[in-house]
Design a protein around this motif. Structure first.
Motif, short mmCIF file in Angstrom:
data_model
loop_
_atom_site.label_atom_id
_atom_site.label_comp_id
_atom_site.label_asym_id
_atom_site.label_seq_id
_atom_site.Cartn_x
_atom_site.Cartn_y
_atom_site.Cartn_z
N GLU A 25 0.77 -1.18 0.10
CA GLU A 25 0.02 -0.01 0.04
C GLU A 25 0.89 1.39 -0.07
OE1 GLU A 25 -2.75 0.52 3.49
OE2 GLU A 25 -3.82 1.66 2.03
N ARG A 75 0.85 4.09 -2.88
CA ARG A 75 0.57 5.54 -2.43
C ARG A 75 1.82 6.44 -2.98
NH1 ARG A 75 1.06 9.50 0.88
NH2 ARG A 75 3.10 8.65 1.51
N PHE A 119 1.74 6.78 -6.87
CA PHE A 119 0.93 7.96 -7.36
C PHE A 119 1.30 9.24 -6.88
CE2 PHE A 119 -1.95 4.40 -8.08
CZ PHE A 119 -2.51 4.66 -9.31
N VAL A 120 1.62 9.44 -5.58
CA VAL A 120 1.97 10.88 -5.08
C VAL A 120 3.17 11.34 -5.95
CG1 VAL A 120 2.97 12.00 -3.15
CG2 VAL A 120 1.06 10.18 -2.73
N ILE A 141 2.10 12.51 -9.37
CA ILE A 141 1.24 13.68 -9.02
C ILE A 141 2.30 14.85 -8.98
CG2 ILE A 141 -0.02 15.14 -7.36
CD1 ILE A 141 -1.79 12.60 -7.08
N GLU A 174 -2.41 25.42 -4.35
CA GLU A 174 -1.94 24.39 -3.92
C GLU A 174 -1.83 23.27 -5.25
OE1 GLU A 174 0.19 22.15 -2.10
OE2 GLU A 174 -0.73 23.42 -0.76
N GLU A 230 -3.49 19.86 -5.22
CA GLU A 230 -5.07 19.86 -5.45
C GLU A 230 -5.53 19.95 -6.58
OE1 GLU A 230 -5.75 21.48 -0.77
OE2 GLU A 230 -6.64 22.52 -2.40
N ALA A 249 -4.93 16.31 -8.36
CA ALA A 249 -5.83 15.68 -7.81
C ALA A 249 -7.44 15.90 -8.37
CB ALA A 249 -5.82 15.54 -6.20
N ALA A 262 -7.60 14.60 -12.02
CA ALA A 262 -7.50 13.11 -11.85
C ALA A 262 -8.71 12.29 -11.48
CB ALA A 262 -6.23 12.68 -11.53
N ALA A 263 -9.32 13.06 -10.32
CA ALA A 263 -10.13 12.19 -9.41
C ALA A 263 -11.40 11.93 -10.43
CB ALA A 263 -10.67 13.27 -8.37
N TYR A 291 -10.45 8.40 -12.33
CA TYR A 291 -10.25 7.54 -11.33
C TYR A 291 -11.72 6.84 -11.04
CZ TYR A 291 -5.14 7.32 -12.09
OH TYR A 291 -4.08 6.96 -12.83
N ALA A 343 -16.09 12.20 -6.20
CA ALA A 343 -14.55 11.79 -7.02
C ALA A 343 -13.37 11.88 -6.11
CB ALA A 343 -14.74 12.34 -8.50
N PRO A 344 -13.27 13.30 -5.68
CA PRO A 344 -12.02 13.73 -4.99
C PRO A 344 -11.88 12.72 -3.52
CG PRO A 344 -13.32 15.60 -5.68
CD PRO A 344 -14.21 14.53 -5.90
N TYR A 383 -11.04 9.39 -4.63
CA TYR A 383 -9.24 9.09 -4.89
C TYR A 383 -8.56 9.44 -3.78
CZ TYR A 383 -5.68 11.29 -7.60
OH TYR A 383 -4.26 11.41 -8.28
N ILE A 391 -6.68 6.08 -4.31
CA ILE A 391 -5.28 6.26 -4.95
C ILE A 391 -4.21 7.10 -3.99
CG2 ILE A 391 -4.19 7.61 -6.68
CD1 ILE A 391 -6.01 5.40 -7.86
N LEU A 392 -4.75 7.89 -3.11
CA LEU A 392 -3.62 8.35 -2.22
C LEU A 392 -3.62 7.76 -0.99
CD1 LEU A 392 -4.21 12.40 -2.85
CD2 LEU A 392 -2.53 10.85 -4.15
N ARG A 393 -4.59 6.96 -0.86
CA ARG A 393 -4.77 6.12 0.53
C ARG A 393 -4.55 6.83 1.79
NH1 ARG A 393 -5.81 1.49 -2.16
NH2 ARG A 393 -5.31 0.17 -0.48
N ARG A 439 -10.79 20.28 4.73
CA ARG A 439 -10.29 21.02 3.73
C ARG A 439 -10.82 20.35 2.20
NH1 ARG A 439 -7.28 25.61 1.11
NH2 ARG A 439 -6.72 24.68 -0.64
#
Lengths: 203, 203
Positions: free
Chosen positions: A123, A127, A130-131, A134, A155, A158, A161, A164-165, A168, B165-166, B169, B173-175, B181
């Motif tokens: 995991e 993670r 993907f990070v 990004i 940011e 954000e 994300a 892409a969100a 996915y 979706a976010p 995600y 994806i970001l786990r 926020r």
């Protein structure tokens, strides 16, 4: 006297590297023809010509192979640089969409999530991959800030994300394919939100 | 003469229904304490008091139990109705966020994606459950259209997908976990896009 590479090292062009390349290529081919569930170490051995015991020793499981495939493939998506923020977002969204419409990539991602669900260490690898990806494409956002197209304290992660969100979500939750409308909407929503300062850091 | 219920039917209050309730409750408790990977039929048998052979006969695998859990739990999220579109979106996003921050729900979703990756029939069940849930909460969007808050030809499912979706995600994806926020940003992005007509149907 020539130094021997350490056991199991991935010396480029060495036997270990060739074995890895053969098995990962075989995995990618298998995942292009059939579902993730159909992938077995025996099928990988047959297609790659690498003995199944070698595959098992190095990667342990099919999941291990798929995670290694991620490490090899995750750097192949380019970062658009058209000089225009909206166009950069559009090209990135199209690239993510195309990537996720290819059966083998859908299968790789599914395999990764299966592996991540079964093993906290995996995991962390998933993670991190993907990070890292990004982080790489946040250059699109940083350049838009430098050009003054979007607020300075935006940011970047954000923004990426948000883009892409929806893609996915379509793949993993709605289990569907990406169409032009989804790409266009994701770009438009993200672009407008970035322009209006929705992704600006607080405090 | 009383009629016997057909074999294996889920007659409310009957033995079959009680068995199902016990096993699903046990699964939910186990997933609240440990990772999806740790769930086994034996652990379910121990916690539920139902014999492991009964569990195996009815659900076949752990994945089968998790899919049945989805069927039981997917109708428990309420549809907000505050009279204000933005507030409805905010309450729905918070509910989805809270749901996805609970360990057991994260584990259920991970288990569902594992099961979907392994079996196309299960994939169809998972897809159907999420689509059904989305359809249910599109009432938020339909009411906003009726009140004239957003354009008439807005596509309700796209609005809900953009909001959710976010959050997924972040989980898949970001786990990571959902924070205030992320919820606020998802609401703001979706609300502004809906207002400006980004989700309006074409043609």
């Amino acid at each position: 006297m020539t130094e021997r590479p350490p056991h199991g090292s991935a010396r480029p062009g060495g036997r270990t590297a060739r074995t890895r390349a053969a098995v990962l290529a075989a995995a990618y081919e298998e995942l292009d023809r059939d579902a993730y569930a159909a992938l077995t170490l025996d099928r990988l051995a047959r297609r790659s010509g690498v003995h199944v015991s070698t595959i098992r020793r190095r990667w342990r499981t099919v999941e291990g192979v798929v995670v290694d495939l991620l490490a090899e493939r995750s750097s192949t998506l380019p970062t658009p640089d058209t000089g225009d923020f909206r166009q950069d977002l559009a090209e990135l969204a199209m690239a993510i969409g195309d990537f996720n419409n290819a059966l083998r990539n859908r299968n790789v991602i599914q395999g990764l999530l299966v592996a991540a669900a079964h093993d906290p260490q995996v995991e962390e690898i998933v993670r991190g991959a993907f990070v890292g990806r990004i982080e790489q494409v946040t250059r699109i956002v940083r350049r838009a800030i430098e050009r003054g197209q979007i607020p300075e304290r935006t940011e970047p992660r954000e923004v990426i994300a948000a883009l892409a969100a929806p893609i996915y979500y379509r793949v993993l939750i709605l289990r569907g394919f990406i169409d032009e409308r989804l790409v266009r909407t994701a770009v438009e929503v993200t672009y407008q939100a970035a322009l209006s300062g929705t992704f600006v850091r607080e405090g």
